[in-house]
Design a protein around this motif. Sequence first.
Motif, PDB file in Angstrom:
ATOM      1  N   ASP A  24       0.826  -1.206   0.000  1.00  0.00           N
ATOM      2  CA  ASP A  24       0.000   0.000   0.000  1.00  0.00           C
ATOM      3  C   ASP A  24       0.859   1.255   0.000  1.00  0.00           C
ATOM      4  O   ASP A  24       1.831   1.367   0.756  1.00  0.00           O
ATOM      5  CB  ASP A  24      -0.922   0.016   1.219  1.00  0.00           C
ATOM      6  N   LEU A  25       0.477   2.212  -0.856  1.00  0.00           N
ATOM      7  CA  LEU A  25       1.146   3.502  -0.921  1.00  0.00           C
ATOM      8  C   LEU A  25       0.117   4.609  -0.779  1.00  0.00           C
ATOM      9  O   LEU A  25      -0.935   4.563  -1.411  1.00  0.00           O
ATOM     10  CB  LEU A  25       1.871   3.678  -2.264  1.00  0.00           C
ATOM     11  N   LEU A  26       0.427   5.626   0.028  1.00  0.00           N
ATOM     12  CA  LEU A  26      -0.409   6.810   0.118  1.00  0.00           C
ATOM     13  C   LEU A  26       0.288   7.947  -0.614  1.00  0.00           C
ATOM     14  O   LEU A  26       1.473   8.223  -0.354  1.00  0.00           O
ATOM     15  CB  LEU A  26      -0.655   7.197   1.571  1.00  0.00           C
ATOM     16  N   ILE A  27      -0.433   8.587  -1.526  1.00  0.00           N
ATOM     17  CA  ILE A  27       0.115   9.684  -2.316  1.00  0.00           C
ATOM     18  C   ILE A  27      -0.464  11.001  -1.814  1.00  0.00           C
ATOM     19  O   ILE A  27      -1.677  11.209  -1.846  1.00  0.00           O
ATOM     20  CB  ILE A  27      -0.222   9.528  -3.811  1.00  0.00           C
ATOM     21  N   GLY A  28       0.382  11.898  -1.339  1.00  0.00           N
ATOM     22  CA  GLY A  28      -0.061  13.221  -0.926  1.00  0.00           C
ATOM     23  C   GLY A  28      -0.208  14.112  -2.144  1.00  0.00           C
ATOM     24  O   GLY A  28       0.692  14.185  -2.983  1.00  0.00           O
ATOM     25  N   SER A  29      -1.329  14.822  -2.241  1.00  0.00           N
ATOM     26  CA  SER A  29      -1.580  15.622  -3.443  1.00  0.00           C
ATOM     27  C   SER A  29      -1.737  17.097  -3.085  1.00  0.00           C
ATOM     28  O   SER A  29      -0.803  17.766  -2.683  1.00  0.00           O
ATOM     29  CB  SER A  29      -2.818  15.087  -4.174  1.00  0.00           C
ATOM     30  N   THR A  30      -2.953  17.620  -3.200  1.00  0.00           N
ATOM     31  CA  THR A  30      -3.259  19.013  -2.926  1.00  0.00           C
ATOM     32  C   THR A  30      -4.758  19.128  -2.719  1.00  0.00           C
ATOM     33  O   THR A  30      -5.431  18.116  -2.507  1.00  0.00           O
ATOM     34  CB  THR A  30      -2.766  19.915  -4.082  1.00  0.00           C
TER      35      THR A  30
END
Length: 320
Positions: A24-30
């Motif tokens: 699992d990967l969490l991607i920080g965006s905006t």
Amino acid sequence: MKHSLITLLGATLLAGPVLAQDKDLLIGSTSASSSHYGYFVAVGQLINENAEGLKASVVETGATMDNIRRMSRGQVDLALVTTNAVQHAVTGKNAFDGNPQDLRLLWVYTNAPQNVVVRADANVSSLEELSDIRFNPGIKGSSTEATTEAVFDTLGLSADYVRGSTTDIVGAIKDNRVAGYVKSGSGRKLDGSTMDIATSVDISVIGLTDAQAEKLSREMPDISVVDIPAGVADGIPAYSTWSFGVGVAAPASMDDETAYRIVSAIMSDDSAQANAMASLKGVDLAEMTLNYGTVALHPGALRWFEENGHNVPEKLKSGN
């Protein structure tokens, strides 16, 4: 049975490094109201579809500065960053004075002009006239906010800063509670939130004077000054403004194989990213990364660039 185990082990070794199933990967965006958020949704889908063993989810955040803090706390695995802020973070300068962050670059996907957008009826035609005007320097916690304040300090400018999320500020501008804001463009186009404002009220964009542009070029080498042609919105003439690159970084602790598979999935795409952000149509992401990158590539990313014949500048190699 022994022969079968040996055969299986041999096949595994020949197949190369193996990641745990569905890492699992969490991607920080905006902000979800930004066109960049849609881009990261596409990025997550590309990773899920083309990076074996990885499962990505996108989370809404306060953009660069918030993302860097989240990565330092292990709350997200990779995230949107601007090339100037990540350079400050890695070198321990500006907002990160004495607190360097161990981050590495994965790729850069666009160059983001910083547009100073105001209501036309605010009767503001220069940056100097923003003094004492209620004005948002950028989404709270973002690199836009930090860079705007640095630009204003460098140019000796001021404004009555109003803090908030993109959604809050867009509503405040429409309601005439705030005169305007600074918002990253999408390539050489205005952001979707700006166009949303323009459907309700007439807007104008304030550009740099020649003297201001020259001073920023001389005193702030971590940003660029760019010329924007006329027509970014109805009635908006050509103007100059400051700009920086926007890309994706990860903690140096990310394992090399994960970084390699992520970058491979992104670089092999020929349509999804451009469909999510129209300004990326025809853009060479590898070239964009090599031209605008300001910190070392993650070793896994560096492997992809070198395997694909790219001449990587020394500043983008670890240890330089």
